[in-house]
Design an enzyme around this catalytic site. Sequence first.
Site, PDB file in Angstrom:
ATOM      1  N   GLU A 136      -3.303   0.827  -3.622  1.00  0.00           N
ATOM      2  CA  GLU A 136      -3.926   0.588  -2.298  1.00  0.00           C
ATOM      3  C   GLU A 136      -3.974  -0.906  -1.982  1.00  0.00           C
ATOM      4  O   GLU A 136      -4.537  -1.309  -0.968  1.00  0.00           O
ATOM      5  CB  GLU A 136      -5.363   1.133  -2.289  1.00  0.00           C
ATOM      6  CG  GLU A 136      -5.464   2.644  -2.293  1.00  0.00           C
ATOM      7  CD  GLU A 136      -5.607   3.224  -0.879  1.00  0.00           C
ATOM      8  OE1 GLU A 136      -5.362   2.490   0.096  1.00  0.00           O
ATOM      9  OE2 GLU A 136      -5.970   4.402  -0.788  1.00  0.00           O
ATOM     10  N   LYS A 170       0.884  -1.189   0.000  1.00  0.00           N
ATOM     11  CA  LYS A 170       0.000   0.000   0.000  1.00  0.00           C
ATOM     12  C   LYS A 170       0.906   1.218   0.000  1.00  0.00           C
ATOM     13  O   LYS A 170       1.641   1.446   0.975  1.00  0.00           O
ATOM     14  CB  LYS A 170      -0.900  -0.012   1.233  1.00  0.00           C
ATOM     15  CG  LYS A 170      -1.774   1.234   1.406  1.00  0.00           C
ATOM     16  CD  LYS A 170      -2.700   1.070   2.599  1.00  0.00           C
ATOM     17  CE  LYS A 170      -3.365   2.358   3.037  1.00  0.00           C
ATOM     18  NZ  LYS A 170      -4.388   2.819   2.121  1.00  0.00           N
ATOM     19  N   THR A 219      -2.504   6.811   0.150  1.00  0.00           N
ATOM     20  CA  THR A 219      -3.708   6.889   0.967  1.00  0.00           C
ATOM     21  C   THR A 219      -4.568   8.007   0.415  1.00  0.00           C
ATOM     22  O   THR A 219      -4.049   9.048  -0.012  1.00  0.00           O
ATOM     23  CB  THR A 219      -3.369   7.096   2.461  1.00  0.00           C
ATOM     24  OG1 THR A 219      -4.580   7.131   3.218  1.00  0.00           O
ATOM     25  CG2 THR A 219      -2.569   8.358   2.712  1.00  0.00           C
TER      26      THR A 219
HETATM   27  C1  LIG Z   1      -7.825   6.496   9.976  1.00  0.00           C
HETATM   28  C2  LIG Z   1      -8.093   6.726   8.525  1.00  0.00           C
HETATM   29  O1  LIG Z   1      -8.859   7.579   8.146  1.00  0.00           O
HETATM   30  N1  LIG Z   1      -7.457   5.935   7.670  1.00  0.00           N
HETATM   31  C3  LIG Z   1      -7.501   5.960   6.302  1.00  0.00           C
HETATM   32  C4  LIG Z   1      -8.385   6.707   5.568  1.00  0.00           C
HETATM   33  C5  LIG Z   1      -8.302   6.619   4.186  1.00  0.00           C
HETATM   34  N2  LIG Z   1      -7.369   5.838   3.624  1.00  0.00           N
HETATM   35  C6  LIG Z   1      -6.517   5.128   4.390  1.00  0.00           C
HETATM   36  O2  LIG Z   1      -5.647   4.415   3.829  1.00  0.00           O
HETATM   37  N3  LIG Z   1      -6.598   5.176   5.716  1.00  0.00           N
END
Ligand SMILES: CC(=O)Nc1cc[nH]c(=O)n1
EC number: 3.5.1.135
Length: 105
Positions: free
Chosen positions: A74, A21, A24
């Site tokens: 991702e 990954k 984000t």
């Molecule tokens: C905690 C949180 O919001 N985590 C996220 C949100 C979106 N993508 C991701 O990889 N992680």
Amino acid sequence: MLLTKITFFERFEHDILSGSKTITLRDEAESHVIAGQILPVSTFETDRWFCDIQIIDVTPVKLTELTKVHAKQENMTLPQLRDVIAEIYPGLEQLFMIRFRILPQ
Ligand SMILES: CC(=O)Nc1cc[nH]c(=O)n1
């Protein structure tokens, strides 16, 4: 205001640590990071630190613009990625793709 830390759900920890990954997708509030910045990463659930990352870049991307390339970054399929984003950010169209690399521990 620049973020000074970032959290991920525990279910993403293994994929981040393994390097599968590498992006984000966040909302505007969590997009305030800059290229080169080093951030400690902890779990959203218990705030347990598990690595440091370096930001490569930040790019705005709309939900409708997500492709298989984003999904691969991702470590998901595109339908899985759309479901995850809909669960985390219901109704949100404007996202920000943060590319990062994990720093050696
Ligand atoms: C905690 C949180 O919001 N985590 C996220 C949100 C979106 N993508 C991701 O990889 N992680």
